[in-house]
Design a protein around this motif. Structure first.
Motif, mmCIF file in Angstrom:
data_model
loop_
_atom_site.group_PDB
_atom_site.id
_atom_site.type_symbol
_atom_site.label_atom_id
_atom_site.label_comp_id
_atom_site.label_asym_id
_atom_site.label_seq_id
_atom_site.Cartn_x
_atom_site.Cartn_y
_atom_site.Cartn_z
ATOM 1 N N LEU A 68 0.892 -1.241 0.186
ATOM 2 C CA LEU A 68 -0.046 -0.208 0.096
ATOM 3 C C LEU A 68 0.963 1.190 0.018
ATOM 4 N N ALA A 69 0.189 2.315 -0.423
ATOM 5 C CA ALA A 69 1.044 3.703 -0.534
ATOM 6 C C ALA A 69 1.628 3.966 0.821
ATOM 7 N N ALA A 70 2.974 4.405 0.906
ATOM 8 C CA ALA A 70 3.804 4.696 2.157
ATOM 9 C C ALA A 70 3.699 6.079 2.386
ATOM 10 N N PHE A 71 3.713 6.516 3.401
ATOM 11 C CA PHE A 71 3.836 7.963 3.847
ATOM 12 C C PHE A 71 5.152 8.354 3.953
ATOM 13 N N ASP A 72 6.029 8.711 3.019
ATOM 14 C CA ASP A 72 7.379 8.863 2.927
ATOM 15 C C ASP A 72 7.665 10.176 3.141
ATOM 16 N N VAL A 73 8.163 10.728 4.310
ATOM 17 C CA VAL A 73 8.467 12.161 4.379
ATOM 18 C C VAL A 73 9.748 12.099 5.229
ATOM 19 N N PRO A 74 10.712 12.331 3.984
ATOM 20 C CA PRO A 74 12.157 12.462 4.600
ATOM 21 C C PRO A 74 12.393 13.339 5.561
ATOM 22 N N GLN A 75 12.791 12.782 6.846
ATOM 23 C CA GLN A 75 13.341 13.274 8.049
ATOM 24 C C GLN A 75 12.635 14.574 8.375
ATOM 25 N N THR A 77 2.993 10.875 10.833
ATOM 26 C CA THR A 77 3.783 9.903 9.924
ATOM 27 C C THR A 77 3.860 8.557 10.528
ATOM 28 N N ALA A 78 4.364 8.459 11.700
ATOM 29 C CA ALA A 78 4.508 7.160 12.607
ATOM 30 C C ALA A 78 3.017 6.396 12.532
ATOM 31 N N ALA A 79 1.980 7.238 12.920
ATOM 32 C CA ALA A 79 0.758 6.675 13.025
ATOM 33 C C ALA A 79 0.172 6.282 11.623
ATOM 34 N N GLU A 129 1.961 2.891 10.783
ATOM 35 C CA GLU A 129 1.574 1.931 11.312
ATOM 36 C C GLU A 129 0.108 1.218 10.936
ATOM 37 N N ALA A 130 -0.745 2.410 10.703
ATOM 38 C CA ALA A 130 -2.007 1.944 10.254
ATOM 39 C C ALA A 130 -1.945 1.134 8.894
ATOM 40 N N VAL A 131 -1.187 1.884 7.899
ATOM 41 C CA VAL A 131 -0.865 1.275 6.616
ATOM 42 C C VAL A 131 -0.217 -0.217 6.661
ATOM 43 N N GLN A 132 0.617 -0.316 7.502
ATOM 44 C CA GLN A 132 1.028 -1.667 7.840
ATOM 45 C C GLN A 132 0.202 -2.631 8.418
ATOM 46 N N GLU A 133 -0.622 -2.374 9.289
ATOM 47 C CA GLU A 133 -1.808 -3.165 9.709
ATOM 48 C C GLU A 133 -2.738 -3.403 8.691
#
Length: 69
Positions: free
Chosen positions: A4-11, A21-23, A26-30
């Motif tokens: 699924l689409a990742a939320f990639d925010v560089p640093q 972003t962390a939340a 985690e939701a996307v991975q679940e």
């Protein structure tokens, strides 16, 4: 596994953005794990049964019922 689409925010430097972003990650991975489990359990027989159920009473044969016809 379905990616699924990742939320990639560089640093991100903003703590709120990092927490969000962390939340989301985690939701996307679940959700990805849940979808993988569901797809692993799905069979062609399940899809065929759904097609027959959806087609019941339509007056069409399954061969005629493709592509929205």
């Amino acid at each position: 596994m379905v990616a699924l689409a990742a939320f990639d925010v560089p640093q991100p430097t903003c703590l709120i953005l990092r927490a969000v972003t962390a939340a989301l990650d985690e939701a996307v991975q679940e959700a990805d794990r849940a979808l993988d489990r569901r797809l692993a359990a799905l069979t062609l027989a399940d899809i065929a049964a759904d097609a027959r159920r959806l087609n019941a009473g339509s007056g069409l044969s399954l061969g005629d019922a493709h592509h929205g016809s």
